[in-house]
Structure formats: C-alpha cells, structure tokens
Scaffold this active site. Structure first.
Site, PDB file in Angstrom:
ATOM      1  N   SER A 293       0.811  -1.212   0.000  1.00  0.00           N
ATOM      2  CA  SER A 293       0.000   0.000   0.000  1.00  0.00           C
ATOM      3  C   SER A 293       0.853   1.275   0.000  1.00  0.00           C
ATOM      4  O   SER A 293       1.703   1.437  -0.868  1.00  0.00           O
ATOM      5  CB  SER A 293      -0.948  -0.070   1.194  1.00  0.00           C
ATOM      6  N   HIS A 435      -7.660  -5.726   0.024  1.00  0.00           N
ATOM      7  CA  HIS A 435      -6.433  -4.941   0.191  1.00  0.00           C
ATOM      8  C   HIS A 435      -5.661  -5.466   1.409  1.00  0.00           C
ATOM      9  O   HIS A 435      -6.093  -5.269   2.546  1.00  0.00           O
ATOM     10  CB  HIS A 435      -6.869  -3.491   0.426  1.00  0.00           C
TER      11      HIS A 435
HETATM   12  C1  GCU Z   1      -5.375   4.719   1.790  1.00  0.00           C
HETATM   13  C2  GCU Z   1      -4.804   5.519   0.640  1.00  0.00           C
HETATM   14  C3  GCU Z   1      -3.995   4.640  -0.299  1.00  0.00           C
HETATM   15  C4  GCU Z   1      -2.965   3.836   0.482  1.00  0.00           C
HETATM   16  C5  GCU Z   1      -3.625   3.110   1.620  1.00  0.00           C
HETATM   17  C6  GCU Z   1      -2.658   2.408   2.591  1.00  0.00           C
HETATM   18  O1  GCU Z   1      -6.336   3.849   1.330  1.00  0.00           O
HETATM   19  O2  GCU Z   1      -5.850   6.153  -0.018  1.00  0.00           O
HETATM   20  O3  GCU Z   1      -3.338   5.429  -1.271  1.00  0.00           O
HETATM   21  O4  GCU Z   1      -2.282   2.981  -0.376  1.00  0.00           O
HETATM   22  O5  GCU Z   1      -4.344   4.020   2.426  1.00  0.00           O
HETATM   23  O6  GCU Z   1      -1.507   2.728   2.652  1.00  0.00           O
HETATM   24  O7  GCU Z   1      -3.138   1.572   3.350  1.00  0.00           O
END
Ligand code: GCU
Length: 454
Positions: A293, A435
C-alpha cells in the site's frame, strides 16, 4: 436508530432499547473514526478540507467504461521528442530525465545522507524462534548525537552457508508487531512520544503479513523498521521526523520540490541499506525490497532512487504507486493529495484533476527499475488501488526491459485471478480478496525471488 424513529411494528419499550443501542454504537464508531483519523493523517484537517475530501471520494470512478481516453507519455521518447533506441541512451539520457521528473513533480528531492550516519548492534540472539533463526536489532543512527535513529530488526536463517539474500520492507505498526517473539524490543515511552502515539499496537498484531518462519525455511533473511522512526505518518507541517534535520537556515518546511513523507521513508530504506552493506551475514547485492500500500508506493520510489536494491516488490500500491494516474479509476491524484497532505511533494498538487498534464505516468516509475526484476501484486477487491492500472504499468514499462534483451512482463492481457505470471523480469498477480498482504502474495514473491536472486 432510523427504525426506532419510523418503524411501525415496535412497541415503545423496544423503540427505547433500540435507540439506546443505536446511540451507543454510533458513539463507538465516532471514537474509532477519531482514532483512525489520527492513524491516517486526517488529524489536522479543517471542516472545509474534510468536506472537500468527502466530495472527492464520493466522485471516484469504479466503472471501466468511464475510464477516460488517455495518451501515456512514451517511456522511450525523450522530452525533446527524440526516440531512445539503445541501452546507453536509456541509462545516460532517458532514465536520468525521468528520475528528475518523478523527483521534482511527485515524491520530492531527498537530501544526500549525512556523513554522521553510523550503526550499532543492539542485541543478537542466535537461538531465536526455537533455533530456526538469528535475531538482531541494529540502530542506524542518523545524527552524531544519536538522538535520531531507526531500529532495524532482522531475522537470518540459521541453516545457511555463507551470506544470505534478504527481503526488506518497512512496517506499519512497529517491529514488535510483526511477530509474537518476546525478544523483539517494545518501543519505549520516549520512542512513542517521538512517534506522536499514546500507545502501540500489541505484539504480533501484524504477524499475518510477515511469514518469518516461511522465509527462514526458504533461506531468506528478513529485515524491517517502523515507518515512524523516519517520519510519523500524519501531517504536522513537517516538524517531527527527519525533515527538520535537513532544513537550511530559516527553513520551516520542505520546498515545493522537496521530500514528502513517502520520499523520507524511501530515503530511510537507503540508510538501512548503508548498514546492510557492512553486515557480513547478508548478501547486500541480493536484497529484495517490498512494501504494501503506502509502503508499496515508498518501495517503488526507493527502488528507483537506489539501484543497490536488487529486486523490487509493490503490493497493492495503487495511486502514486504502480497504478497509472491517467486512468483515474479508484483513488485519484486529488483524492490522495487531499487525504494524505504530507505524502508527496507540494508540486504534485498541480496535477489534482489534471492527470493528463503530468509529464510522466507510473509505468515509467516501474521502468526505472530496469533491468532489475520487479513484481507488481494486486487484489481483486482492492478497486481503490486500480488493479488493472497496476497491471498496465508493467505492460507499458516492458519496452525498456526489451532494450536490455529481457522479457519485461510477458503477457499483455490481464491474467485471471490467482494465476500469477512469474516467467518475466516483471512479475504480476491479482489474487482474490481484499487490500492486504498475505501468505498467497508471499508465496509468489518467494518463487519470483528464487528465480532471480538464487
Ligand atoms: C489509503 C490511501 C492509499 C494507500 C492506503 C494504505 O487507502 O488512499 O493510497 O495505499 O491508504 O496505505 O493503506
């Protein structure tokens, strides 16, 4: 609450009980949201900023038929319009040009690492994890006075001959959260103050993302440090973390083209690499970096600026990571900049709602790894990160690998879910589920690393 107020089949007493439950649930939700606001960087937002953010997020597109028609900058065409046809031109002209554009327009320039950087082994246990591994904790001091440092936690397989290849990535919750191992130092009160935190996550609470034993069994070391050691993940106007250490006289925050938090974390990875090069147990020429992420975005940038990293893995990195910005599917440039005001350099804000005017797109970030292997992982339900945009970056980076006589990503159509593409120099999978980074992802990373690092 709604059904207590308007539902017609409830007696007064039931309505009252339901209302109480509803209100207490709402109270809990609000508390949880305040907590997550602290975690995610929303802490310092004004009401109007929050309203803007809500508007931006509700407008996000998840419909493939509404992806705009876009033209990507050609990875092998110089800004002056000339075509790049040789490795030499890529290395000497196009790569530096792209690197500078990403640096000044998206992530921000980081300073040269100080000569005061030095290291100390804090502790070592050769019988960790029931004898499977050696655990070390090493301080990477950023300043001579040792007030600023990151603590690198390492596990090395005891069954090894000579130096080992290693996976290395930053963690979200603290070193102690990656494994229940009681031997990992729990952050002190003083560290928690530096992190801007009242309490830390429990020991082992992120263990599902860190298959330490599996990596040891496959002959890999593992190293990590906590993101807050470099810069706590919230916007305080760059007063905490490493930024102030490098301000010029009178400077109070990074300039428009200077490092945001992601670039600072990536810079921290290079500081740790300076240490790895001195450690006789590991092979610093075979280090695979990975990140999930926001740390996936960070890892891609770390791989771009520091060619010492031999293999680069992005997991669900999305907008500002592997996903093409011009597709505007899921999170957009405006959405990420509004929500995480501290991540990128200020210049990146010029491209809010103007993705088409970006001088680069994220396939060119992937290309900056060439000829080193790079792996892009997506998750089916992670539409916010635009899995297709992540895949296409690999496709459009491939011409650079081909200049080196390497296959790049050997497929042009998105593979089916849970059908990893491991045969190229760019690897890709989309797994089922949300995710996250889990054992399925790790299994592919290890197979890919076995091919390239062993
Ligand atoms: C949020 C953000 C993302 C990121 C994510 C994370 O969802 O919008 O861009 O990748 O956090 O790091 O968990």
């Amino acid at each position: 609450i709604a059904s207590c107020l308007v539902g017609s089949e409830m007696c007064i007493r039931d309505r009252f009980v339901c209302l109480l439950f509803g209100l207490s649930f709402l109270g809990g939700e609000m508390k949880a949201q305040q907590k997550s606001a602290h975690e995610t960087g929303l802490r310092s937002k004004s009401t109007s900023e929050l309203a803007e953010l809500e508007q931006v997020i509700t407008k996000v597109n998840y419909d493939e038929s509404k992806v705009p028609v876009y033209t990507l900058p050609d990875v092998l065409t110089l800004t002056n319009g000339r075509k790049v046809t040789t490795k030499k031109e890529w290395v000497e002209k196009r790569r530096p040009e792209l690197l500078r554009l990403f640096e000044t327009q998206i992530y921000g320039k980081a300073p040269v690492r100080s000569k005061d950087l030095h290291f100390r082994l804090l502790n070592e246990d050769r019988e960790a994890l029931g004898g499977l591994a050696t655990r070390k904790e090493v301080a990477v001091y950023l300043t001579k006075d040792e007030k600023h440092y990151l603590t690198v936690l390492m596990y090395l397989p005891n069954r090894r001959k000579g130096t080992v290849p290693m996976f290395f990535g930053i963690n979200f919750k603290g070193n102690h959260a990656i494994h229940p191992d009681e031997g990992i130092t729990f952050p002190s009160e003083e560290r928690m103050i530096a992190y801007g935190r009242k309490r830390m996550f429990p020991r082992g609470s992120a263990a599902s993302r860190w298959p330490v034993e599996m990596l040891m069994e496959h002959g890999y070391g593992l190293a990590t440090f906590y993101r807050g050691d470099i810069d706590p993940d919230f916007d305080d106007g760059f007063q905490n973390g490493v930024h102030p250490l490098y301000y010029k006289k009178g400077q109070t925050r990074p300039a428009e083209d200077e490092w945001g938090t992601l670039a600072a974390w990536a810079w921290g990875m290079s500081c740790a690499m300076d240490y790895f090069e001195t450690d006789k147990d590991i092979d610093a020429k075979r280090i695979a970096i990975f990140g999930h992420s926001r740390l996936g975005k960070t890892t891609l940038w770390a791989g771009a600026i520091d060619p010492r990293f031999a293999l680069v893995i992005s997991n669900d990195s999305g907008c500002g990571g592997a996903a093409l910005s011009r597709r505007k599917f899921g999170e957009t440039v405006r959405a990420v900049n509004c929500q995480f005001t501290h991540w990128f350099c200020r210049n990146f804000w010029q491209y809010n709602d103007k993705e088409d005017t970006l001088p680069v797109d994220q396939h060119e970030l992937i290309a900056l790894m060439a000829p080193r292997p790079v792996y892009i992982a997506s998750a089916e339900e992670d539409r916010w990160a635009d899995p297709k945009g992540e895949f296409l970056s690999g496709v459009y980076a491939s011409p650079v690998y081909e200049l080196f006589g390497l296959p790049g990503l050997p497929v042009k159509e998105m593979p089916a879910v849970n059908q990893p593409v491991l045969s190229g120099t760019i690897g890709y999978h989309i797994r089922s589920g949300k995710h996250d980074i889990n054992l399925y992802d790790w299994t592919q990373f290890v197979k890919f690393a076995d091919k390239h690092l062993k």
